[in-house]
Design an enzyme around this catalytic site. Structure first.
Site, mmCIF file in Angstrom:
data_model
loop_
_atom_site.group_PDB
_atom_site.id
_atom_site.type_symbol
_atom_site.label_atom_id
_atom_site.label_comp_id
_atom_site.label_asym_id
_atom_site.label_seq_id
_atom_site.Cartn_x
_atom_site.Cartn_y
_atom_site.Cartn_z
ATOM 1 C CG HIS A 223 -32.701 -36.405 -48.774
ATOM 2 N ND1 HIS A 223 -31.392 -36.052 -48.560
ATOM 3 C CD2 HIS A 223 -32.654 -37.463 -49.628
ATOM 4 C CE1 HIS A 223 -30.602 -36.853 -49.256
ATOM 5 N NE2 HIS A 223 -31.325 -37.725 -49.929
ATOM 6 C CG HIS A 262 -26.559 -34.674 -41.502
ATOM 7 N ND1 HIS A 262 -26.112 -35.975 -41.555
ATOM 8 C CD2 HIS A 262 -26.647 -34.261 -42.790
ATOM 9 C CE1 HIS A 262 -25.937 -36.319 -42.817
ATOM 10 N NE2 HIS A 262 -26.254 -35.307 -43.590
ATOM 11 C CG ASP A 319 -30.012 -29.062 -47.967
ATOM 12 O OD1 ASP A 319 -30.329 -30.140 -47.446
ATOM 13 O OD2 ASP A 319 -29.626 -28.949 -49.147
HETATM 14 C C1 SDX Z 1 -29.576 -33.691 -46.435
HETATM 15 O O1 SDX Z 1 -28.201 -38.161 -45.003
HETATM 16 C C2 SDX Z 1 -27.543 -37.364 -45.721
HETATM 17 O O2 SDX Z 1 -26.351 -37.507 -45.943
HETATM 18 C C3 SDX Z 1 -28.362 -36.237 -46.332
HETATM 19 C C4 SDX Z 1 -27.573 -35.112 -47.002
HETATM 20 C C5 SDX Z 1 -26.903 -35.580 -48.280
HETATM 21 O O3 SDX Z 1 -25.914 -34.938 -48.681
HETATM 22 O O4 SDX Z 1 -27.435 -36.522 -48.928
HETATM 23 O O5 SDX Z 1 -26.618 -34.611 -46.109
HETATM 24 C C6 SDX Z 1 -28.508 -33.980 -47.436
HETATM 25 O O6 SDX Z 1 -30.646 -34.226 -46.532
HETATM 26 C C7 SDX Z 1 -29.264 -32.771 -45.293
HETATM 27 C C8 SDX Z 1 -30.456 -32.623 -44.283
HETATM 28 C C9 SDX Z 1 -31.464 -31.643 -44.860
HETATM 29 N N1 SDX Z 1 -32.695 -31.629 -44.006
HETATM 30 C C10 SDX Z 1 -32.972 -30.566 -43.245
HETATM 31 O O7 SDX Z 1 -32.254 -29.606 -43.081
HETATM 32 C C11 SDX Z 1 -34.345 -30.659 -42.574
HETATM 33 C C12 SDX Z 1 -34.248 -30.266 -41.107
HETATM 34 N N2 SDX Z 1 -33.501 -31.300 -40.413
HETATM 35 C C13 SDX Z 1 -34.182 -32.321 -39.712
HETATM 36 O O8 SDX Z 1 -35.444 -32.638 -40.118
HETATM 37 C C14 SDX Z 1 -33.299 -33.448 -39.217
HETATM 38 O O9 SDX Z 1 -32.195 -32.886 -38.662
HETATM 39 C C15 SDX Z 1 -32.907 -34.551 -40.198
HETATM 40 C C16 SDX Z 1 -34.077 -35.146 -40.859
HETATM 41 C C17 SDX Z 1 -31.967 -34.032 -41.215
HETATM 42 C C18 SDX Z 1 -32.201 -35.640 -39.404
HETATM 43 O O10 SDX Z 1 -33.073 -35.989 -38.427
HETATM 44 P P1 SDX Z 1 -32.939 -37.323 -37.545
HETATM 45 O O11 SDX Z 1 -31.570 -37.874 -37.545
HETATM 46 O O12 SDX Z 1 -34.039 -38.230 -37.934
HETATM 47 O O13 SDX Z 1 -33.142 -36.704 -36.109
HETATM 48 P P2 SDX Z 1 -34.538 -36.648 -35.368
HETATM 49 O O14 SDX Z 1 -35.611 -36.206 -36.307
HETATM 50 O O15 SDX Z 1 -34.717 -37.925 -34.645
HETATM 51 O O16 SDX Z 1 -34.281 -35.433 -34.349
HETATM 52 C C19 SDX Z 1 -33.615 -35.688 -33.108
HETATM 53 C C20 SDX Z 1 -33.996 -34.500 -32.235
HETATM 54 C C21 SDX Z 1 -35.503 -34.269 -32.191
HETATM 55 O O17 SDX Z 1 -35.795 -33.640 -30.953
HETATM 56 P P3 SDX Z 1 -36.434 -34.563 -29.753
HETATM 57 O O18 SDX Z 1 -37.712 -35.157 -30.301
HETATM 58 O O19 SDX Z 1 -35.384 -35.596 -29.427
HETATM 59 O O20 SDX Z 1 -36.676 -33.567 -28.640
HETATM 60 O O21 SDX Z 1 -33.427 -33.305 -32.779
HETATM 61 C C22 SDX Z 1 -34.469 -32.419 -33.137
HETATM 62 C C23 SDX Z 1 -35.737 -33.236 -33.258
HETATM 63 O O22 SDX Z 1 -36.877 -32.449 -33.026
HETATM 64 N N3 SDX Z 1 -34.127 -31.829 -34.447
HETATM 65 C C24 SDX Z 1 -34.385 -30.562 -34.794
HETATM 66 C C25 SDX Z 1 -33.874 -30.426 -36.097
HETATM 67 N N4 SDX Z 1 -33.347 -31.588 -36.496
HETATM 68 C C26 SDX Z 1 -33.498 -32.454 -35.463
HETATM 69 N N5 SDX Z 1 -35.009 -29.555 -34.137
HETATM 70 C C27 SDX Z 1 -35.108 -28.381 -34.799
HETATM 71 N N6 SDX Z 1 -34.643 -28.178 -36.068
HETATM 72 C C28 SDX Z 1 -34.029 -29.159 -36.731
HETATM 73 N N7 SDX Z 1 -33.572 -28.947 -37.948
#
Ligand code: SDX
Length: 382
Positions: A223, A262, A319
């Site tokens: 997050h 996201h 971010d």
């Molecule tokens: C914020 O919710 C909000 O509104 C938050 C926010 C706000 O203003 O409040 O927008 C602020 O928190 C932005 C997000 C910041 N976080 C990051 O940048 C961390 C990296 N991102 C991820 O960890 C991820 O994208 C999340 C946590 C943000 C969202 O993840 P989800 O919806 O739970 O998706 P998931 O983990 O189920 O991933 C789905 C697939 C997976 O692959 P498979 O297992 O299906 O093969 O997508 C892949 C994940 O491995 N994936 C990524 C990835 N994000 C998802 N792979 C590589 N790099 C990434 N960043």
């Protein structure tokens, strides 16, 4: 035993309430605060005006904004007790943990706001929003062995933060860019930290407790903590020409690329697009180190969009480009996430106040998959 129900891990896709504060169109990458697009607010508004909009649901008239900004200024300074607490914690604790603790302690040193519940809630919200940036500036200076700088009421909210952080008033370009960064981070619907704040408030706890809960949730790298984690990743990549190998190695090791992806946006995060624009604007007068970080980011953006953008809906989020922008403004990475919390404090307050108007204790279910009626044996027989 009950048949196993459908479980939505992480409450994915579940509507828990109704709100009129933020509308996020994840498919098309659009964001609105109370009906105004994030682009129109970033182009035309200020953080103070955007706070008024988010708290009241409409843009202020001239005298309303003046009064609101004056209340924000009156609330900026922080009590000596909080400075003493910061001094004590600064030797060992990280800024986000000091912010959490200072926010938790704050009500002990504030006179209780008087008036009807609405007036009290708004007055406490203004106090929280205004003081959070002063606390962060104090944390950063004290941890660097510098003195606390009292607020300068001739400056707007963002400019005053930079003044309290560095001891000199910022130039208008830097002040404006930070103002826009705070607008972009102010609010985002029922994200993890806002939901956490609402869940705490739904027990009819108090506003400060709800905000502390929000700070706790925002800290994590999935997050709000992603802004600092994303910059650390850029340092780890080191040179633009290493970017592709780094990303391929990370992806094949199922690692997350910080600043991408996201839960809602399956398109470019509109906030990231705006921040990228200001990064390009700042790049010109940034030092070589920051220019190199920006080059790595542009390379990483291209590679990630090619590999995961269209295919998996993983795009840059708010971010990703923030780090080098904050560095260009003289803001060190250890206070990126605290500053995110300070900017988002208005969204947390607004959602808690909105939820209280139609409060319902938040108490979801979990499916018990263990055993029942086990025989209790004395310890000598186990
Ligand atoms: C914020 O919710 C909000 O509104 C938050 C926010 C706000 O203003 O409040 O927008 C602020 O928190 C932005 C997000 C910041 N976080 C990051 O940048 C961390 C990296 N991102 C991820 O960890 C991820 O994208 C999340 C946590 C943000 C969202 O993840 P989800 O919806 O739970 O998706 P998931 O983990 O189920 O991933 C789905 C697939 C997976 O692959 P498979 O297992 O299906 O093969 O997508 C892949 C994940 O491995 N994936 C990524 C990835 N994000 C998802 N792979 C590589 N790099 C990434 N960043």
């Amino acid at each position: 035993m009950q048949e196993k129900p459908t479980i939505n891990l992480g409450l994915e896709g579940i509507y828990f309430g109704e709100s009129r504060i933020a509308m996020i169109d994840g498919i098309n990458g659009r964001l609105y605060y109370c009906g105004y697009s994030i682009e129109s607010l970033a182009d035309n508004s200020t953080y103070e005006e955007t706070c008024y909009l988010i708290l009241h649901g409409r843009l202020p008239k001239g005298e309303e904004l003046e009064k609101f900004s004056a209340m924000m200024k009156e609330s900026r300074d922080i009590p000596q007790n909080i400075l003493d607490l910061i001094k004590d914690m600064a030797k060992t604790a990280m800024p986000m943990d000091i912010l959490r603790t200072a926010m938790s302690a704050l009500p002990a040193y504030q006179k209780k706001q008087s008036g009807n519940p609405d007036e009290e809630n708004f007055a406490e919200s203004i106090n929280i929003i205004s003081k959070s940036t002063s606390i962060i500036a104090a944390i950063e200076r004290i941890r660097k062995g510098l003195d606390y700088i009292k607020p300068d009421h001739s400056l707007g909210h963002a400019a005053n933060f930079l003044y309290m952080l560095k001891g000199t008033a910022p130039d208008s370009k830097h002040a404006r860019i930070l103002d826009i960064m705070m607008i972009l981070h102010a609010e985002h619907g029922s994200n993890a930290s806002t939901f956490t704040a609402i869940a705490a408030a739904s027990t009819l706890s108090d506003l400060y407790s709800a905000i502390v809960a929000g700070i706790c949730a925002l800290k994590g790298p999935l997050h709000g903590g992603a802004d600092e984690a994303s910059l650390s990743m850029l340092y780890a990549i080191g040179e633009p020409e290493n970017t592709s190998t780094y990303i391929d190695d990370a992806l094949s090791g199922k690692k997350r690329i910080m600043g991408f992806g996201h839960r809602i946006y399956k398109n470019y995060d509109p906030r990231a697009r705006i921040i990228k624009k200001y990064l390009e604007e700042l790049e010109g007068d940034a030092d070589e180190k920051i220019r190199k970080l920006a080059k790595i980011e542009m390379e990483a953006e291209k590679i990630m969009i090619e590999r995961l953008g269209k295919q998996k809906g993983i795009w840059p989020n708010v971010d990703f480009f923030s780090g080098p922008v904050y560095l260009s403004l003289g803001i060190p990475k250890e206070i990126f996430t605290p500053l995110f919390a300070a900017s988002r404090s208005v969204g947390w307050c607004a959602h808690v106040i909105e939820y209280w108007k139609n409060n319902r204790l938040i108490r979801p279910l979990d499916y018990y998959s263990g055993e029942i009626d086990l025989e209790y044996k004395p310890i000598s027989e186990r």
